[in-house]
Write a protein that holds these residues in place. Sequence first.
Motif, mmCIF file in Angstrom:
data_model
loop_
_atom_site.group_PDB
_atom_site.id
_atom_site.type_symbol
_atom_site.label_atom_id
_atom_site.label_comp_id
_atom_site.label_asym_id
_atom_site.label_seq_id
_atom_site.Cartn_x
_atom_site.Cartn_y
_atom_site.Cartn_z
ATOM 1 N N PRO A 100 -82.300 -17.100 21.082
ATOM 2 C CA PRO A 100 -82.511 -17.044 22.779
ATOM 3 C C PRO A 100 -83.356 -16.148 22.850
ATOM 4 N N LEU A 101 -83.854 -16.970 24.300
ATOM 5 C CA LEU A 101 -85.028 -16.951 24.648
ATOM 6 C C LEU A 101 -85.344 -15.695 25.081
ATOM 7 N N THR A 139 -78.848 -12.014 23.557
ATOM 8 C CA THR A 139 -78.315 -12.833 24.372
ATOM 9 C C THR A 139 -78.127 -13.773 23.929
ATOM 10 N N GLY A 196 -76.924 -16.900 25.068
ATOM 11 C CA GLY A 196 -76.586 -18.832 26.313
ATOM 12 C C GLY A 196 -77.701 -18.944 25.326
ATOM 13 N N THR A 197 -78.385 -20.197 26.197
ATOM 14 C CA THR A 197 -79.026 -21.947 25.847
ATOM 15 C C THR A 197 -80.134 -21.390 26.470
ATOM 16 N N SER A 198 -81.371 -22.085 26.528
ATOM 17 C CA SER A 198 -81.715 -22.992 27.947
ATOM 18 C C SER A 198 -83.425 -23.677 27.131
ATOM 19 N N LEU A 199 -83.889 -23.932 28.295
ATOM 20 C CA LEU A 199 -84.542 -25.367 27.512
ATOM 21 C C LEU A 199 -86.252 -24.564 27.037
ATOM 22 N N LEU A 200 -85.872 -23.443 27.748
ATOM 23 C CA LEU A 200 -87.094 -22.197 26.806
ATOM 24 C C LEU A 200 -87.022 -21.642 25.378
ATOM 25 N N ASP A 201 -85.932 -22.461 24.933
ATOM 26 C CA ASP A 201 -85.103 -20.821 23.601
ATOM 27 C C ASP A 201 -86.609 -21.285 22.881
ATOM 28 N N SER A 222 -86.928 -27.602 24.862
ATOM 29 C CA SER A 222 -86.413 -29.032 24.112
ATOM 30 C C SER A 222 -87.089 -30.053 23.224
ATOM 31 N N ASP A 257 -85.600 -29.647 19.676
ATOM 32 C CA ASP A 257 -84.268 -29.001 19.300
ATOM 33 C C ASP A 257 -84.196 -30.458 18.616
#
Length: 487
Positions: free
Chosen positions: A420-421, A425, A427-432, A456, A459
């Motif tokens: 996780p960024l 946490t 969640g996921t994000s485009l910057l993981d 991403s 990914d």
Amino acid sequence: MPRTPARRRRPYRHTAVTFLAALALALTPATAHAAGDFTPVPPHNPYAGPDGTATMHGDTGSSDTTPLAGPGAGTLGAKRTALASACPTVLAGGDGYPVALCTPIFGQVPTVHLLDPDDGSSLAELALVKGSLLGGVYAYLDHEDRLVVADGGNRLLRVGHHRAADGSWELTVDRSLSLASAVPAGDAVTGLSPDWRGRVWFATGGGVVGTADDTTGTVRALTLPAGERVANSISTAPRGTAVTTTHATYLLTAGADGTPRISWRAPYDRGSARKPGLLSWGSGSTPTFFGPASGTEYVTIVDNADDAAHLEVYRSADGTRICRVPVLRAAAGPASENSPVAAGRSVFVAGTYGYPYPAVPEGAGDSVPASAGFAGGLTRVDVAADGSGCSLVWDNTLRSAAVPKLSTADGLLRTVLRDPLVPGTGGTSLLDPYRYAEIDPATGTVVRSARVGVGSLYDTLQMAGTITPDGAYLQGTVTGVLRITAG
């Protein structure tokens, strides 16, 4: 046979595998688990390429194991080959040349790439006829290093790689057979695998299972019960072909003329709806053969029960269920889209609950809930020595973003983790950040890791990695292929 100059020919047979495995064991960190603890694996299929690299899941039994050792001692590094494509299938033949089946971001026309074994760059490419979303995913390499795949026109193809007159590489369709007589209009082949007589077994999204002999042109098929779909690949062993639908797992055999017949059917709990992080309403598993004697006494999948994901283990002889064990409890993520990893008496399950897939196949249905944080999780379950039941060995919260692969040479599980960024946490994000990891299968502990990229572009989308004969770890991403090495 593929024609390769002597200086580039990379023979990969039993003697080469033995030498490479012994060398890698000497170079791999001391934390590696004893390789002999996770044997045997399914027997070699004479009509498939090298074990460990012939199929997305390593072998035709879908064990997700490999006899090759991964990156040895030294600093880990990753190089990305940008192909503007998602590359779920990265294989390697007996000549050492990787072959990738990718789906471009734009156009989504499945494309075969021949990769340079030294740096991972694309040497040649061949576009196939576009079909369903899963039509450009499952394929295998045969015993002549040809990619066997069904295209969007429901043709069974064998794609070979050869040197052109000017010395460059080219990919060509060496053999083709129409499956139109068995595949209804609007349906498409999802998975395929060879049996021990050289026939190619295939299964369609709509629930047709068949065999094809592209030397005689014979195609035979059987339609499974109405409403049952096949959303993953299939597996073959000397005893028969395992197929998991959205309702049940089957073992099928075929008569002398190739007509499939059902040996047994084992229904499972498919839950009340598709869960976030799954691509179909039902099991996300390609069925996995494993066992402590022949490597194929058992077949295993993960179910889709509402309350928890359960590992289900059946006897391949008659479909008798040995156990049903809750998995992925530490991560509280009750779903897995990945095929279990299995060898000897041990099974490893990676969780995908909440993984943010950019698209799902047509007809998958809405997920319930509509979305969720990526839970992850990794669990090991062992079958009792007498086959009387199963027990959970360990369970953790690692967030695997790929199908793990187990090396029986150096005794390590390998995968790519999606961290996780914001640490801690869900969640996921485009910057993981994405991290290549080696895991001790005895404890589930990460023993070595290295960041391979952020964002991403990196990914790995729950796709399977492959170890090549030179120890490189090739991992498909949504934009190409990562080549992870040590030195």
